[in-house]
Every structure is written in C-alpha cells, then in structure tokens.
Scaffold this motif. Structure first.
Motif, mmCIF file in Angstrom:
data_model
loop_
_atom_site.group_PDB
_atom_site.id
_atom_site.type_symbol
_atom_site.label_atom_id
_atom_site.label_comp_id
_atom_site.label_asym_id
_atom_site.label_seq_id
_atom_site.Cartn_x
_atom_site.Cartn_y
_atom_site.Cartn_z
ATOM 1 N N GLU A 174 58.197 57.085 34.239
ATOM 2 C CA GLU A 174 57.707 56.594 32.953
ATOM 3 C C GLU A 174 56.671 55.481 33.107
ATOM 4 O O GLU A 174 56.135 54.994 32.127
ATOM 5 N N ARG A 175 56.427 55.021 34.328
ATOM 6 C CA ARG A 175 55.506 53.894 34.496
ATOM 7 C C ARG A 175 54.087 54.300 34.115
ATOM 8 O O ARG A 175 53.650 55.397 34.462
ATOM 9 N N PRO A 176 53.370 53.433 33.402
ATOM 10 C CA PRO A 176 51.986 53.773 33.037
ATOM 11 C C PRO A 176 51.147 53.965 34.296
ATOM 12 O O PRO A 176 51.254 53.186 35.240
ATOM 13 N N LYS A 177 50.336 55.018 34.285
ATOM 14 C CA LYS A 177 49.502 55.297 35.454
ATOM 15 C C LYS A 177 48.045 54.974 35.130
ATOM 16 O O LYS A 177 47.532 55.381 34.094
ATOM 17 N N ILE A 178 47.427 54.250 36.045
ATOM 18 C CA ILE A 178 46.052 53.802 35.828
ATOM 19 C C ILE A 178 45.185 54.358 36.945
ATOM 20 O O ILE A 178 45.444 54.112 38.124
ATOM 21 N N ALA A 179 44.166 55.138 36.583
ATOM 22 C CA ALA A 179 43.260 55.696 37.602
ATOM 23 C C ALA A 179 41.995 54.854 37.655
ATOM 24 O O ALA A 179 41.389 54.560 36.622
ATOM 25 N N ILE A 180 41.625 54.460 38.853
ATOM 26 C CA ILE A 180 40.376 53.714 39.045
ATOM 27 C C ILE A 180 39.345 54.730 39.524
ATOM 28 O O ILE A 180 39.475 55.265 40.631
ATOM 29 N N LYS A 190 56.199 43.999 34.351
ATOM 30 C CA LYS A 190 56.092 45.431 34.046
ATOM 31 C C LYS A 190 55.588 46.157 35.286
ATOM 32 O O LYS A 190 54.806 45.612 36.052
ATOM 33 N N GLU A 191 56.033 47.398 35.440
ATOM 34 C CA GLU A 191 55.568 48.181 36.585
ATOM 35 C C GLU A 191 54.480 49.162 36.168
ATOM 36 O O GLU A 191 54.574 49.793 35.113
ATOM 37 N N TYR A 192 53.477 49.296 37.008
ATOM 38 C CA TYR A 192 52.413 50.270 36.796
ATOM 39 C C TYR A 192 52.224 51.040 38.089
ATOM 40 O O TYR A 192 52.658 50.598 39.146
ATOM 41 N N VAL A 193 51.530 52.179 37.993
ATOM 42 C CA VAL A 193 51.146 52.892 39.207
ATOM 43 C C VAL A 193 49.621 52.996 39.212
ATOM 44 O O VAL A 193 49.028 53.474 38.236
ATOM 45 N N LEU A 194 49.005 52.517 40.282
ATOM 46 C CA LEU A 194 47.554 52.639 40.409
ATOM 47 C C LEU A 194 47.231 53.913 41.182
ATOM 48 O O LEU A 194 47.745 54.129 42.273
ATOM 49 N N ILE A 195 46.391 54.748 40.595
ATOM 50 C CA ILE A 195 45.930 55.945 41.299
ATOM 51 C C ILE A 195 44.546 55.611 41.834
ATOM 52 O O ILE A 195 43.609 55.383 41.072
ATOM 53 N N ASP A 196 44.460 55.544 43.146
ATOM 54 C CA ASP A 196 43.234 55.058 43.765
ATOM 55 C C ASP A 196 42.493 56.232 44.406
ATOM 56 O O ASP A 196 43.007 56.862 45.313
ATOM 57 N N THR A 197 41.296 56.517 43.900
ATOM 58 C CA THR A 197 40.525 57.629 44.495
ATOM 59 C C THR A 197 39.498 57.075 45.467
ATOM 60 O O THR A 197 38.611 57.779 45.912
ATOM 61 N N ALA A 198 39.608 55.784 45.752
ATOM 62 C CA ALA A 198 38.512 55.126 46.467
ATOM 63 C C ALA A 198 38.486 55.404 47.950
ATOM 64 O O ALA A 198 37.448 55.616 48.538
ATOM 65 N N GLY A 227 43.169 56.919 27.741
ATOM 66 C CA GLY A 227 42.730 55.560 27.409
ATOM 67 C C GLY A 227 41.607 55.195 28.359
ATOM 68 O O GLY A 227 41.649 55.557 29.536
ATOM 69 N N ILE A 228 40.585 54.473 27.850
ATOM 70 C CA ILE A 228 39.427 54.206 28.699
ATOM 71 C C ILE A 228 38.991 52.750 28.662
ATOM 72 O O ILE A 228 38.813 52.161 27.593
ATOM 73 N N ILE A 280 43.589 44.014 28.938
ATOM 74 C CA ILE A 280 42.929 45.096 28.189
ATOM 75 C C ILE A 280 43.651 46.429 28.412
ATOM 76 O O ILE A 280 43.866 47.196 27.482
ATOM 77 N N ILE A 281 44.057 46.696 29.662
ATOM 78 C CA ILE A 281 44.781 47.941 29.954
ATOM 79 C C ILE A 281 46.048 48.015 29.103
ATOM 80 O O ILE A 281 46.377 49.051 28.528
ATOM 81 N N GLU A 282 46.733 46.888 28.982
ATOM 82 C CA GLU A 282 47.976 46.820 28.196
ATOM 83 C C GLU A 282 47.705 47.155 26.725
ATOM 84 O O GLU A 282 48.444 47.921 26.100
ATOM 85 N N VAL A 283 46.628 46.603 26.179
ATOM 86 C CA VAL A 283 46.246 46.880 24.780
ATOM 87 C C VAL A 283 45.955 48.368 24.601
ATOM 88 O O VAL A 283 46.392 49.003 23.636
ATOM 89 N N VAL A 284 45.216 48.941 25.570
ATOM 90 C CA VAL A 284 44.849 50.356 25.485
ATOM 91 C C VAL A 284 46.105 51.239 25.543
ATOM 92 O O VAL A 284 46.238 52.201 24.787
ATOM 93 N N ILE A 285 47.065 50.879 26.410
ATOM 94 C CA ILE A 285 48.308 51.656 26.503
ATOM 95 C C ILE A 285 49.041 51.610 25.155
ATOM 96 O O ILE A 285 49.543 52.624 24.669
ATOM 97 N N GLU A 286 49.088 50.432 24.542
ATOM 98 C CA GLU A 286 49.742 50.318 23.225
ATOM 99 C C GLU A 286 49.050 51.207 22.200
ATOM 100 O O GLU A 286 49.698 51.907 21.419
ATOM 101 N N ASN A 287 47.713 51.177 22.200
ATOM 102 C CA ASN A 287 46.967 51.985 21.228
ATOM 103 C C ASN A 287 47.137 53.481 21.457
ATOM 104 O O ASN A 287 47.167 54.264 20.521
ATOM 105 N N GLN A 288 47.255 53.878 22.722
ATOM 106 C CA GLN A 288 47.472 55.297 23.030
ATOM 107 C C GLN A 288 48.805 55.786 22.471
ATOM 108 O O GLN A 288 48.976 56.962 22.204
ATOM 109 N N ASN A 289 49.750 54.853 22.340
ATOM 110 C CA ASN A 289 51.107 55.215 21.897
ATOM 111 C C ASN A 289 51.398 54.813 20.453
ATOM 112 O O ASN A 289 52.539 54.892 20.007
#
Length: 441
Positions: free
Chosen positions: A176-182, A225-233, A290-291, A344-353
């Motif tokens: 359930e942790r929010p996933k953030i892709a860079i 809070k826990e997040y998962v970073l998806i790193d394509t770098a 979310g962007i 900002i990421i936190e605000v975007v996650i709230e708005n997505q939901n």
C-alpha cells in the motif's frame, strides 16, 4: 491496479508490428491531441476479456549483417526480459525454425519469465500445422499458430497470455505504500535526486520481492510515512543507435510510470524543456498519474526577477496538455528546495485520492451550466443531467447527458475547470466519462 506488461520479441520481418497494430486496434494513437508528443507506436493498451494490459513492441531497427542481427535480437530480448511480465516470442512459419530463433529462445528461457510462443503467417491452419509443430523444438512449450495480417488465432494466444498474469500480480497489489517514479531524460540528475532523497539509506537498495523489473525500488521513510522510490536512473544501455536508445528509455519509462502513483519528471534547467520531456510527460498524463515537474540544476542558471516566470511559462507551453502539473525549481547538488519535494508529493497523493460528494458535484455542475449554456447543434441542445465520482487515482467522474455527440471536448474541459476552481486537484489529471441517458429515463 497496475496493468501487466506484455512485450513482443522476434526477428525482423516476422510481423511484430502487424501483430502489435492488430491487437492494439484503434487505441493506438498515443496522446493524440497534444502537440509535441510522440506518436511512436511503441506501446498501447489492450483489453482482452475484461483484463487490461500494456503491450510493448520491442521491434524497430533492422541490422544488416548476421552478427549484428543476433546482437540486436539479444538487445531486444533483454528489453523484454527487463520490463515485461509476459513475453510473446514471435516466429515465422514460412521461414521455419532458424538459428537466431533458438539463440533468443535460450536467452528468454533463462529469464524465468512466462513466454508464449506465437507462430505467425499461418494463413491456413490445416495445411501449415505440421510446420507449426516444428517450433516445439525450441523447448519453450506449445506454439500458438496465428496470422497477424488475417487476425486469426488471436483468441487462443491472448487466453494464454492472460493466464500468466494472475500469479504475478498478487505480491505487488498488497503493497500500500505510495510509489514515486523519478523519470526524465538521461543526465538530468535523476540519480542525484534519488541519492539526496534516500540519504544514507542508499545501501539498503534491495530488489523487493515481486518487482522483477529493471528499475531499482528503494523504500524510504519521511515524516513517519513509508514510500517506495522507483529509480530508473542507474541504468545505462550501451547502444550505438540513437533510436534504439530512445526506444529503450521510453519502454523503461512506461514500465516505471505504470507502477507509480506519483511521477516526478526531472527537467534540466540548463537545457530548458524539450520535446523528449514532453514525450515522457505524455506517458504519465495518459496513465492518469500524479505529476510533479522538478526543474533540476537551478543553481546553474543565471537569474533575474523574471527567470522563474519565464521558465514556468515555457514549461506550461510545451506541456500544455497538463496545466495541472506542479512545478518546483530545485538543485540536487546544493539541496535547494529538496525538502519541498516531499511536501508537494504528499499534496499530489492526497489529491489523487480525493473524493467529492455527489451533492456538491451536482451543485458545481448546475452552477457551471447556468453561467455558460451547453452547446447545441441543429437545434438540439446538450443537457447535463447528473455527475458522480466513480473512482480515484486519478479522480474519475461520470456525467450523464442527453446526447454524447454534443458534449464537446471544450465543454468537458469547462466543467473540469469549474471542479478544479472549487477543489484544486493540483498535480493530478481528472478523467471524465460521458454517458448517454434518454430524456424520459
């Protein structure tokens, strides 16, 4: 739920693109209304028996010599292995079983990914079945006869493909942790941003079970809070061919975006916003993610009191299809405004939901209709009966109208703007589904 990814692999001229186009049908044009966004047919959404998946065509460049062709095939197979949940390996019944097929089959088999073998150009099933059976020799299971141009045999093939989804997805759907892709072009500073966000935790980079992708997932904690970073770098693909490299980076971005809740698109401040940035942004927009647009290397830009404003308006112009995206000017090098990125990421996650009650939505809609009359055509006027929110991530609304044809894109956009005026929804796209309901219903 993230869509599974299916990649088509095969030698040149076996019919990969024909199969891809036939399966993708009309849904092929990617982000068609937005200028500057790619129309490369690299990926498309496919629905089969209520199951949705993303299909990737790994094809493309055709090398000349035999050696080159094998290394190109290996490259393709590697892309598929890195990114796909299921691989469709396409061979050609007319050319028969060739050496290159066997070598690629070995590579694919070692990957441990589910492989579905499709034998193309089988225009006459009865006559050509003995030739199809020859492909059992590849040792990757039953060959499925198809004709991509004649659209034959697709049912059995897709049934087999879909069968492999169920088992693979259980692991990830629990997380359930929010996933953030860079994401972003090469050399824009994605790695530095990831390292800054992760801090000293970088050592615990572990491939989380169930993510057999090439992106590295790093769990991080921020404000309890826990997040998962998806790193394509960290992935550099050594390729001499520019289109090949670009194709690979787009495929990789699609994969990362598909799994993310929020996408941070990194733009290089010293280069400005480019068409390739628009391609990547288009993928995230189309997927309803979310962007956040992070303009990195801001410390290297000479500034006056107009710089931010001018840069912002450039971004808004090139990425005109996503006026809702949040923009932040940062420097991973100096740490400038990096702390704000998570806010900002936190605000975007709230708005997505965010969910809006039906009563409030209908008040906003009725007020909007009173302020600006709906369009009419040949004496018939559009009527809007009712609006309700049906899902989140992205927030999705259904509007019931008397005539779908009359609900122009611009009027939908007008209603969207009114909803945004009331609730903001910063950083997330909104999706509208228009349904017809007869007058007396």
């Amino acid at each position: 739920m993230n869509r599974p990814i299916v990649a088509i692999v095969g030698r040149p001229n076996v019919g990969k693109s024909t199969l891809f186009n036939a399966l993708a049908g009309e849904r092929i044009s990617i982000v068609k209304d937005y200028p500057g966004v790619t129309r490369d047919r690299i990926y498309a959404d496919v629905t089969w028996l209520n199951t949705q998946f993303t299909m990737i065509d790994t094809g493309g460049i055709e090398p000349d010599s035999k050696d080159l062709m094998l290394s190109h095939m290996r490259e393709q197979a590697q892309i598929a292995i890195d990114t796909a949940d299921v691989i469709v390996f396409l061979v050609d019944v007319r050319q028969g079983l060739v050496d290159a097929d066997s070598k690629v089959a070995d590579l694919l088999r070692r990957s441990g990914k589910p492989i579905v073998l499709a034998v193309n150009k089988v225009d006459n099933f009865e006559k050509l079945m003995p030739d199809v059976y020859e492909f059992y020799n590849l040792g990757i299971g039953e060959p499925f006869p198809i004709s991509a141009s004649g659209k034959l045999g697709f049912g059995d093939l897709l049934d087999e493909v879909v069968k492999h989804f169920k088992s693979g997805n259980t692991e990830e759907s629990v997380d359930e942790r929010p996933k953030i892709a860079i994401v972003g072009k090469p050399n824009v500073g994605k790695s530095s941003i990831v390292n800054k966000l992760v801090g000293e935790n970088r050592v615990i980079v572990s491939n989380i079970a169930g993510t057999t992708r090439d992106a590295i997932d790093t769990p991080i904690r921020r404000n309890k809070k826990e997040y998962v970073l998806i790193d394509t770098a960290g992935l550099r693909r050594k390729s001499k061919i520019k289109e090949e490299l670009e194709r690979f980076s787009i495929i990789r971005t699609v994969t990362a975006v598909e799994r993310a809740d929020v996408v941070v698109l990194v733009i290089d401040a010293t280069e400005g916003v480019t068409e390739q940035d628009a391609k990547i942004a288009g993928i995230a927009h189309e997927r309803g993610k979310g962007i956040v647009i992070a303009v990195n290397k801001w410390d290297l830009v000479e500034k006056n009191n107009k710089t931010v404003k001018e840069f912002t308006s450039d971004i808004r112009e090139v990425l005109s299809f996503m006026p809702y995206a949040e923009i932040l000017f940062i420097s991973a090098e100096t740490g400038q405004r990096m702390h704000k990125l998570f806010e900002i990421i936190e605000v975007v996650i709230e708005n997505q939901n965010l969910r809006i009650s039906t009563g409030v939505l209908n008040e906003i809609m009725m007020e909007a209709v009173a302020l600006q009359q709906p369009p009419s055509d040949k004496g018939k006027r559009l009527k809007l009966y009712y609006i309700t929110q049906v899902s989140v991530k992205p927030p999705t609304f259904v509007i019931f109208v008397n005539n779908k044809e009359l609900m122009h894109f611009s009027y939908t956009r007008y209603i969207e703007n009114k909803i945004r005026e009331a609730f903001g929804f910063a950083g997330t796209s909104l999706k509208f589904i228009i349904r017809e309901r007869k007058e007396n219903a």
